[in-house]
Design a protein around this motif. Structure first.
Motif, PDB file in Angstrom:
ATOM      1  N   GLY A  67    -107.511  14.261 -96.454  1.00  0.00           N
ATOM      2  CA  GLY A  67    -106.471  14.259 -95.422  1.00  0.00           C
ATOM      3  C   GLY A  67    -105.195  14.956 -95.864  1.00  0.00           C
ATOM      4  N   VAL A  68    -105.237  15.575 -97.054  1.00  0.00           N
ATOM      5  CA  VAL A  68    -104.082  16.305 -97.579  1.00  0.00           C
ATOM      6  C   VAL A  68    -104.101  17.732 -97.032  1.00  0.00           C
ATOM      7  N   GLN A  69    -102.920  18.277 -96.714  1.00  0.00           N
ATOM      8  CA  GLN A  69    -102.844  19.625 -96.155  1.00  0.00           C
ATOM      9  C   GLN A  69    -102.761  20.679 -97.263  1.00  0.00           C
ATOM     10  N   THR A  70    -103.096  21.910 -96.907  1.00  0.00           N
ATOM     11  CA  THR A  70    -103.001  23.008 -97.876  1.00  0.00           C
ATOM     12  C   THR A  70    -102.227  24.169 -97.275  1.00  0.00           C
ATOM     13  N   ALA A  71    -101.611  24.941 -98.164  1.00  0.00           N
ATOM     14  CA  ALA A  71    -100.894  26.140 -97.744  1.00  0.00           C
ATOM     15  C   ALA A  71    -101.249  27.304 -98.664  1.00  0.00           C
ATOM     16  N   ILE A  72    -101.306  28.485 -98.093  1.00  0.00           N
ATOM     17  CA  ILE A  72    -101.429  29.699 -98.902  1.00  0.00           C
ATOM     18  C   ILE A  72    -100.013  30.220 -99.120  1.00  0.00           C
ATOM     19  N   ASP A  73     -99.629  30.269-100.409  1.00  0.00           N
ATOM     20  CA  ASP A  73     -98.270  30.642-100.788  1.00  0.00           C
ATOM     21  C   ASP A  73     -98.192  32.155-101.051  1.00  0.00           C
ATOM     22  N   ASP A  74     -96.991  32.690-100.937  1.00  0.00           N
ATOM     23  CA  ASP A  74     -96.728  34.102-101.259  1.00  0.00           C
ATOM     24  C   ASP A  74     -97.661  35.030-100.493  1.00  0.00           C
ATOM     25  N   PHE A  75     -97.907  34.683 -99.231  1.00  0.00           N
ATOM     26  CA  PHE A  75     -98.853  35.479 -98.448  1.00  0.00           C
ATOM     27  C   PHE A  75     -98.379  36.933 -98.337  1.00  0.00           C
ATOM     28  N   GLY A  76     -99.332  37.842 -98.561  1.00  0.00           N
ATOM     29  CA  GLY A  76     -99.034  39.264 -98.461  1.00  0.00           C
ATOM     30  C   GLY A  76     -98.825  39.935 -99.801  1.00  0.00           C
ATOM     31  N   SER A  99    -108.458  34.656-107.274  1.00  0.00           N
ATOM     32  CA  SER A  99    -109.008  34.710-108.633  1.00  0.00           C
ATOM     33  C   SER A  99    -110.385  34.031-108.695  1.00  0.00           C
ATOM     34  N   ASP A 100    -110.649  33.074-107.837  1.00  0.00           N
ATOM     35  CA  ASP A 100    -111.975  32.459-107.801  1.00  0.00           C
ATOM     36  C   ASP A 100    -112.210  31.859-106.410  1.00  0.00           C
ATOM     37  N   LEU A 101    -112.787  32.645-105.552  1.00  0.00           N
ATOM     38  CA  LEU A 101    -112.894  32.281-104.145  1.00  0.00           C
ATOM     39  C   LEU A 101    -113.712  31.014-103.922  1.00  0.00           C
ATOM     40  N   ASP A 102    -114.849  30.878-104.636  1.00  0.00           N
ATOM     41  CA  ASP A 102    -115.722  29.729-104.394  1.00  0.00           C
ATOM     42  C   ASP A 102    -115.042  28.432-104.829  1.00  0.00           C
ATOM     43  N   ARG A 103    -114.402  28.517-106.011  1.00  0.00           N
ATOM     44  CA  ARG A 103    -113.719  27.349-106.540  1.00  0.00           C
ATOM     45  C   ARG A 103    -112.562  26.962-105.606  1.00  0.00           C
ATOM     46  N   ALA A 104    -111.834  27.972-105.128  1.00  0.00           N
ATOM     47  CA  ALA A 104    -110.694  27.708-104.257  1.00  0.00           C
ATOM     48  C   ALA A 104    -111.155  27.081-102.945  1.00  0.00           C
ATOM     49  N   ARG A 105    -112.229  27.616-102.426  1.00  0.00           N
ATOM     50  CA  ARG A 105    -112.771  27.107-101.168  1.00  0.00           C
ATOM     51  C   ARG A 105    -113.177  25.628-101.318  1.00  0.00           C
ATOM     52  N   ALA A 106    -113.856  25.320-102.429  1.00  0.00           N
ATOM     53  CA  ALA A 106    -114.288  23.941-102.683  1.00  0.00           C
ATOM     54  C   ALA A 106    -113.081  23.028-102.855  1.00  0.00           C
ATOM     55  N   PHE A 107    -112.064  23.529-103.544  1.00  0.00           N
ATOM     56  CA  PHE A 107    -110.858  22.725-103.770  1.00  0.00           C
ATOM     57  C   PHE A 107    -110.164  22.399-102.446  1.00  0.00           C
ATOM     58  N   ILE A 108    -110.038  23.415-101.603  1.00  0.00           N
ATOM     59  CA  ILE A 108    -109.389  23.216-100.294  1.00  0.00           C
ATOM     60  C   ILE A 108    -110.180  22.206 -99.465  1.00  0.00           C
ATOM     61  N   ASP A 109    -111.492  22.324 -99.502  1.00  0.00           N
ATOM     62  CA  ASP A 109    -112.323  21.363 -98.757  1.00  0.00           C
ATOM     63  C   ASP A 109    -112.094  19.935 -99.246  1.00  0.00           C
ATOM     64  N   ARG A 110    -111.973  19.775-100.582  1.00  0.00           N
ATOM     65  CA  ARG A 110    -111.760  18.417-101.121  1.00  0.00           C
ATOM     66  C   ARG A 110    -110.396  17.876-100.682  1.00  0.00           C
ATOM     67  N   CYS A 111    -109.372  18.743-100.692  1.00  0.00           N
ATOM     68  CA  CYS A 111    -108.043  18.307-100.224  1.00  0.00           C
ATOM     69  C   CYS A 111    -108.120  17.835 -98.786  1.00  0.00           C
ATOM     70  N   HIS A 112    -108.731  18.652 -97.936  1.00  0.00           N
ATOM     71  CA  HIS A 112    -108.812  18.299 -96.519  1.00  0.00           C
ATOM     72  C   HIS A 112    -109.642  17.035 -96.326  1.00  0.00           C
ATOM     73  N   GLY A 113    -110.631  16.842 -97.190  1.00  0.00           N
ATOM     74  CA  GLY A 113    -111.441  15.634 -97.149  1.00  0.00           C
ATOM     75  C   GLY A 113    -110.595  14.377 -97.367  1.00  0.00           C
ATOM     76  N   GLY A 151     -98.459   3.973-100.226  1.00  0.00           N
ATOM     77  CA  GLY A 151     -98.668   3.765 -98.795  1.00  0.00           C
ATOM     78  C   GLY A 151     -98.282   4.989 -97.968  1.00  0.00           C
ATOM     79  N   LEU A 152     -98.622   6.174 -98.492  1.00  0.00           N
ATOM     80  CA  LEU A 152     -98.253   7.414 -97.800  1.00  0.00           C
ATOM     81  C   LEU A 152     -99.354   7.852 -96.842  1.00  0.00           C
ATOM     82  N   ASN A 153     -98.942   8.512 -95.764  1.00  0.00           N
ATOM     83  CA  ASN A 153     -99.894   9.217 -94.920  1.00  0.00           C
ATOM     84  C   ASN A 153    -100.241  10.527 -95.640  1.00  0.00           C
ATOM     85  N   PRO A 154    -101.515  10.728 -96.019  1.00  0.00           N
ATOM     86  CA  PRO A 154    -101.847  11.937 -96.790  1.00  0.00           C
ATOM     87  C   PRO A 154    -101.490  13.236 -96.063  1.00  0.00           C
TER      88      PRO A 154
END
Ligand code: C2E
Ligand code: CA
Ligand code: CA
Ligand code: CA
Length: 280
Positions: free
Chosen positions: A173-182, A157-171, A140-143
């Protein structure tokens, strides 16, 4: 030439065998660890830069081996070499992290969040989404209280795959973060194609912060401006001193994480910390 090649081989072969054998031992030990529930999660608070109030925690994997805690840099690289094992450990982390989140929310409110680190292999896990969906439903969590962290290098390492994955997460309602930026050499041109919610500025850019050296503000400041322009929040990692915390807050960082506020804590200690924070 043939002779020296042979010599080189004879010289290196035993060492390489030993190394390979040790890696195999480690891999078998990690498989056992998963079966015997020898992994643990510790949780490090991430606080609001202005109020200092904890908003979420990052789940950090530990391995209890012969009574001692092993940190992930000692074994994640081995898991990464065995994608299926990494995927299975990753599923365990998600399950444990979300179960523990429920306990945290009873103390800190149902808006409190958890961030889970993902290996790039987990973007190929066909069951990850189903598992996340099931957990959200049964617990019963808020995604939106769940953030999945992908390192900058995993994304690159794989931009298209990453982009699709992020879209599915957001779909979901789950949030995403880019880690170790820089640190992962993502070009700024790529970043605008990742509509991610949070950007985590690596400790390497927090360490040098020194109020007497204005140049030391340049990268944190630019990263904060860029994150905001992309509609993302900026989290500064590895904050160890009050000066760093104050400077980053002044520069406009949204959230701060580091030993200055708290080390990663086992769940019971985290719950005590959250209770104390909530009371004050
Ligand atoms: P990360 O995702 O960048 O996590 C932050 C690391 O910095 C953690 O190390 C944390 O304990 C440490 N840290 C936090 N604040 C400070 C500080 O103020 N000073 C210093 N010196 N260090 C600080 P940890 O727990 O050893 O984890 C290392 C890395 O292992 C993580 O880096 C992450 O990439 C990986 N990792 C951890 N848990 C998981 C997991 O469940 N799955 C995957 N795939 N990777 C994980
Ligand atoms: Ca992380
Ligand atoms: Ca990081
Ligand atoms: Ca890191």
């Amino acid at each position: 030439a043939a002779k020296s090649e042979q010599k080189t081989c004879m010289f290196y072969a035993p060492e390489m065998d030993q190394l390979a054998a040790r890696r195999l031992d480690l891999r078998n030990a990690l498989e056992r660890a998963l079966r015997q529930a020898a992994f643990e999660l510790h949780y490090q608070p991430v606080v609001d830069a202005r109020t200092g109030k904890p908003q979420l925690v990052e789940a950090l994997l530990r391995w209890r081996r012969d009574g001692e805690l092993v940190r992930p840099d000692q074994f994640i690289p081995v898991l990464e070499e065995h994608p299926q094992l990494m995927i299975e450990v990753g599923r365990w982390v998600l399950r444990q992290g979300l179960n523990d989140l429920l306990h945290m929310q009873t103390v800190a409110g149902d808006g409190f969040g958890v961030a889970i680190n993902l290996s790039s292999h987990q973007m190929n896990d066909p069951e990850l989404e189903t598992l996340a969906h099931e957990l959200v439903m049964t617990l019963g969590l808020n995604p939106a209280t769940i953030t999945l962290e992908l390192t900058e290098s995993a994304l690159v390492s794989d931009l298209d795959r990453a982009r699709a994955f992020i879209d599915r997460c957001h779909g979901m309602g789950v949030q995403t973060a880019i880690d170790d930026f820089g640190t992962g050499y993502a070009s700024l041109a790529y970043l605008q194609h990742f509509p991610t919610n949070k950007i985590k500025l690596d400790k390497a850019f927090v360490d040098p912060i020194d109020p007497n050296v204005p140049k030391s503000f340049a990268i944190p400041e630019a990263a904060i401006t860029m994150a905001h322009a992309l509609g993302a929040q900026l989290i500064a990692e590895g904050v160890e001193t009050e000066v760093q915390a104050r400077t980053l807050a002044k520069l406009g960082a949204d959230m701060i994480q580091g030993y200055y506020f708290s080390r990663p804590l086992p769940l019971d200690e985290l719950l005590a910390y959250l209770k104390a924070q909530h009371a004050s």
